[in-house]
Write a protein that holds these residues in place. Structure first.
Motif, PDB file in Angstrom:
ATOM      1  N   LEU A  25       0.650  -0.646  -0.039  1.00 53.91           N
ATOM      2  CA  LEU A  25       0.398  -0.039  -0.148  1.00 53.91           C
ATOM      3  C   LEU A  25       1.296   1.156   0.000  1.00 53.91           C
ATOM      4  O   LEU A  25       1.042   2.032  -0.809  1.00 53.91           O
ATOM      5  N   GLY A  26       1.624   1.216   0.463  1.00 51.73           N
ATOM      6  CA  GLY A  26       2.848   2.615   0.692  1.00 51.73           C
ATOM      7  C   GLY A  26       3.564   2.694  -0.656  1.00 51.73           C
ATOM      8  O   GLY A  26       3.890   3.672  -1.086  1.00 51.73           O
ATOM      9  N   THR A  27       3.951   1.616  -1.575  1.00 52.25           N
ATOM     10  CA  THR A  27       3.838   1.786  -2.986  1.00 52.25           C
ATOM     11  C   THR A  27       3.021   2.204  -3.466  1.00 52.25           C
ATOM     12  O   THR A  27       3.336   3.064  -4.804  1.00 52.25           O
ATOM     13  N   LEU A  28       1.755   2.065  -3.797  1.00 50.10           N
ATOM     14  CA  LEU A  28       0.784   2.207  -4.638  1.00 50.10           C
ATOM     15  C   LEU A  28       0.812   4.119  -4.222  1.00 50.10           C
ATOM     16  O   LEU A  28       0.707   5.053  -5.152  1.00 50.10           O
ATOM     17  N   VAL A  29       0.722   3.855  -3.038  1.00 44.86           N
ATOM     18  CA  VAL A  29       0.579   5.337  -2.103  1.00 44.86           C
ATOM     19  C   VAL A  29       1.510   6.570  -2.627  1.00 44.86           C
ATOM     20  O   VAL A  29       1.592   7.642  -3.952  1.00 44.86           O
ATOM     21  N   LEU A  47       7.931   8.106 -16.437  1.00 43.90           N
ATOM     22  CA  LEU A  47       8.687   7.155 -15.583  1.00 43.90           C
ATOM     23  C   LEU A  47       7.624   7.216 -13.900  1.00 43.90           C
ATOM     24  O   LEU A  47       7.444   6.515 -13.593  1.00 43.90           O
ATOM     25  N   ALA A  48       6.686   8.830 -14.086  1.00 46.12           N
ATOM     26  CA  ALA A  48       5.366   7.910 -13.338  1.00 46.12           C
ATOM     27  C   ALA A  48       4.737   7.172 -13.181  1.00 46.12           C
ATOM     28  O   ALA A  48       4.005   6.618 -12.760  1.00 46.12           O
ATOM     29  N   CYS A  49       4.089   7.017 -14.488  1.00 42.22           N
ATOM     30  CA  CYS A  49       3.283   6.007 -15.058  1.00 42.22           C
ATOM     31  C   CYS A  49       4.022   5.185 -14.756  1.00 42.22           C
ATOM     32  O   CYS A  49       3.132   3.884 -14.759  1.00 42.22           O
ATOM     33  N   VAL A  50       5.068   5.250 -15.467  1.00 40.35           N
ATOM     34  CA  VAL A  50       6.275   4.000 -14.930  1.00 40.35           C
ATOM     35  C   VAL A  50       5.384   2.876 -14.242  1.00 40.35           C
ATOM     36  O   VAL A  50       5.409   2.225 -13.353  1.00 40.35           O
ATOM     37  N   LEU A  51       6.242   4.106 -12.654  1.00 43.37           N
ATOM     38  CA  LEU A  51       6.252   3.399 -11.391  1.00 43.37           C
ATOM     39  C   LEU A  51       4.642   3.254 -10.933  1.00 43.37           C
ATOM     40  O   LEU A  51       4.969   2.194 -10.397  1.00 43.37           O
ATOM     41  N   PHE A  52       3.834   3.895 -11.288  1.00 42.74           N
ATOM     42  CA  PHE A  52       2.404   3.882 -10.943  1.00 42.74           C
ATOM     43  C   PHE A  52       1.912   1.968 -11.751  1.00 42.74           C
ATOM     44  O   PHE A  52       1.030   1.680 -10.030  1.00 42.74           O
ATOM     45  N   LEU A  53       2.206   1.958 -12.582  1.00 45.44           N
ATOM     46  CA  LEU A  53       1.678   0.440 -12.968  1.00 45.44           C
ATOM     47  C   LEU A  53       3.137  -0.243 -12.762  1.00 45.44           C
ATOM     48  O   LEU A  53       2.293  -1.421 -12.299  1.00 45.44           O
ATOM     49  N   ALA A  54       3.823  -0.049 -12.617  1.00 38.64           N
ATOM     50  CA  ALA A  54       4.594  -1.162 -11.807  1.00 38.64           C
ATOM     51  C   ALA A  54       3.853  -1.403 -10.162  1.00 38.64           C
ATOM     52  O   ALA A  54       3.955  -2.775  -9.607  1.00 38.64           O
ATOM     53  N   ALA A  55       3.922  -0.087  -9.171  1.00 39.12           N
ATOM     54  CA  ALA A  55       3.030  -0.354  -7.721  1.00 39.12           C
ATOM     55  C   ALA A  55       1.639  -1.073  -8.076  1.00 39.12           C
ATOM     56  O   ALA A  55       0.855  -1.392  -7.078  1.00 39.12           O
ATOM     57  N   GLY A  56       1.316  -0.584  -9.465  1.00 37.14           N
ATOM     58  CA  GLY A  56      -0.514  -1.363  -9.250  1.00 37.14           C
ATOM     59  C   GLY A  56      -0.061  -2.924  -9.669  1.00 37.14           C
ATOM     60  O   GLY A  56      -0.939  -3.621  -8.945  1.00 37.14           O
ATOM     61  N   SER A  57       0.401  -3.142 -10.063  1.00 42.64           N
ATOM     62  CA  SER A  57       0.991  -4.695 -10.921  1.00 42.64           C
ATOM     63  C   SER A  57       1.338  -6.088  -9.240  1.00 42.64           C
ATOM     64  O   SER A  57       1.096  -6.722  -9.508  1.00 42.64           O
ATOM     65  N   ILE A  58       2.133  -5.186  -8.784  1.00 40.10           N
ATOM     66  CA  ILE A  58       2.599  -6.016  -7.042  1.00 40.10           C
ATOM     67  C   ILE A  58       1.237  -5.247  -6.739  1.00 40.10           C
ATOM     68  O   ILE A  58       1.429  -6.443  -5.760  1.00 40.10           O
ATOM     69  N   LEU A  59       0.332  -4.731  -5.957  1.00 39.99           N
ATOM     70  CA  LEU A  59      -0.703  -4.618  -5.310  1.00 39.99           C
ATOM     71  C   LEU A  59      -1.668  -5.960  -5.983  1.00 39.99           C
ATOM     72  O   LEU A  59      -1.935  -6.866  -5.332  1.00 39.99           O
ATOM     73  N   ILE A  60      -2.136  -6.344  -7.635  1.00 36.04           N
ATOM     74  CA  ILE A  60      -2.415  -7.253  -7.810  1.00 36.04           C
ATOM     75  C   ILE A  60      -1.810  -8.573  -7.221  1.00 36.04           C
ATOM     76  O   ILE A  60      -2.858  -9.735  -7.830  1.00 36.04           O
ATOM     77  N   LEU A  61      -0.782  -8.992  -7.941  1.00 32.42           N
ATOM     78  CA  LEU A  61      -0.762  -9.831  -7.534  1.00 32.42           C
ATOM     79  C   LEU A  61       0.039 -10.218  -6.165  1.00 32.42           C
ATOM     80  O   LEU A  61      -0.299 -11.891  -5.641  1.00 32.42           O
ATOM     81  N   TYR A  62      -0.437  -9.175  -5.360  1.00 34.82           N
ATOM     82  CA  TYR A  62       0.241  -9.555  -3.965  1.00 34.82           C
ATOM     83  C   TYR A  62      -1.298 -10.244  -3.607  1.00 34.82           C
ATOM     84  O   TYR A  62      -2.058 -11.221  -2.658  1.00 34.82           O
ATOM     85  N   VAL A  63      -2.078  -9.394  -4.546  1.00 40.75           N
ATOM     86  CA  VAL A  63      -3.876 -10.764  -3.624  1.00 40.75           C
ATOM     87  C   VAL A  63      -3.922 -11.852  -4.470  1.00 40.75           C
ATOM     88  O   VAL A  63      -4.694 -12.712  -3.821  1.00 40.75           O
ATOM     89  N   LEU A  64      -3.343 -11.439  -6.299  1.00 39.88           N
ATOM     90  CA  LEU A  64      -3.873 -13.711  -6.174  1.00 39.88           C
ATOM     91  C   LEU A  64      -3.645 -14.231  -5.453  1.00 39.88           C
ATOM     92  O   LEU A  64      -3.041 -15.075  -5.446  1.00 39.88           O
ATOM     93  N   VAL A  65      -1.829 -13.860  -5.376  1.00 37.48           N
ATOM     94  CA  VAL A  65      -1.010 -15.281  -4.647  1.00 37.48           C
ATOM     95  C   VAL A  65      -2.125 -15.588  -3.172  1.00 37.48           C
ATOM     96  O   VAL A  65      -1.993 -16.730  -3.074  1.00 37.48           O
ATOM     97  N   ARG A  66      -2.503 -14.175  -2.126  1.00 38.16           N
ATOM     98  CA  ARG A  66      -3.763 -14.551  -1.379  1.00 38.16           C
ATOM     99  C   ARG A  66      -4.639 -15.565  -1.784  1.00 38.16           C
ATOM    100  O   ARG A  66      -4.665 -16.926  -1.385  1.00 38.16           O
ATOM    101  N   MET A  67      -5.008 -15.546  -2.869  1.00 33.50           N
ATOM    102  CA  MET A  67      -6.423 -15.880  -3.338  1.00 33.50           C
ATOM    103  C   MET A  67      -5.993 -17.187  -4.021  1.00 33.50           C
ATOM    104  O   MET A  67      -6.835 -18.196  -3.315  1.00 33.50           O
TER     105      MET A  67
END
Length: 144
Positions: A25-29, A47-67
């Protein structure tokens, strides 16, 4: 380890549930703040868009790994409990039982599990009601 019962059966992995959640969540914010700063300053929005997409990808990965882990555990529990029910009664579990009901039934001792599973199927009990109905609690110390 303390014996499990209805009040203490939930498990939390502090490294995953607290530390990693905070980091993701800290990375996303942080990426969002960086994006809006760059946007307003006319800086490197790419660069800001790439960082946001990377943070969003990490969030999705975090949720999917748990599910995915929980789904795999649910499948294993479903198979184990179906086998246990068959050993105890000579019949497979009622097909009306949902995975959530079967996961809850794993806490029931062998003596009350067949009757409780039949009652759960007939009355449409939810997992909390099933767990609260258990008198002879059988702990599950491996699921997180």
């Amino acid at each position: 380890m303390e014996n499990q019962n209805f009040k203490n059966h939930t498990r939390v992995d502090p490294l995953f549930h607290y530390v990693l959640t905070l980091f993701v969540l800290g990375t996303l914010v942080t990426s969002l703040v960086y994006f809006f700063r760059e946007w307003s300053d006319g800086g490197s929005v790419l660069l800001a868009c790439v960082l946001f997409l990377a943070a969003g990808s990490i969030l999705i990965l975090y949720v999917l790994v748990r599910m995915y882990a929980l789904k795999a555990q649910d499948r294993a529990i479903r198979a184990e409990e179906n086998l246990r029910h068959f050993v105890l009664t000579g019949k497979l579990m009622d097909s009306r039982l949902s995975t959530g009901q079967i996961v809850a039934l794993r806490f029931a001792g062998n003596k009350e599990m067949p009757a409780l599973s039949q009652r759960a199927a007939e009355e449409g009990m939810n997992s909390k009601e099933i767990k609260q109905s258990i008198n002879d609690w059988r702990g599950d110390y491996y699921r997180i």
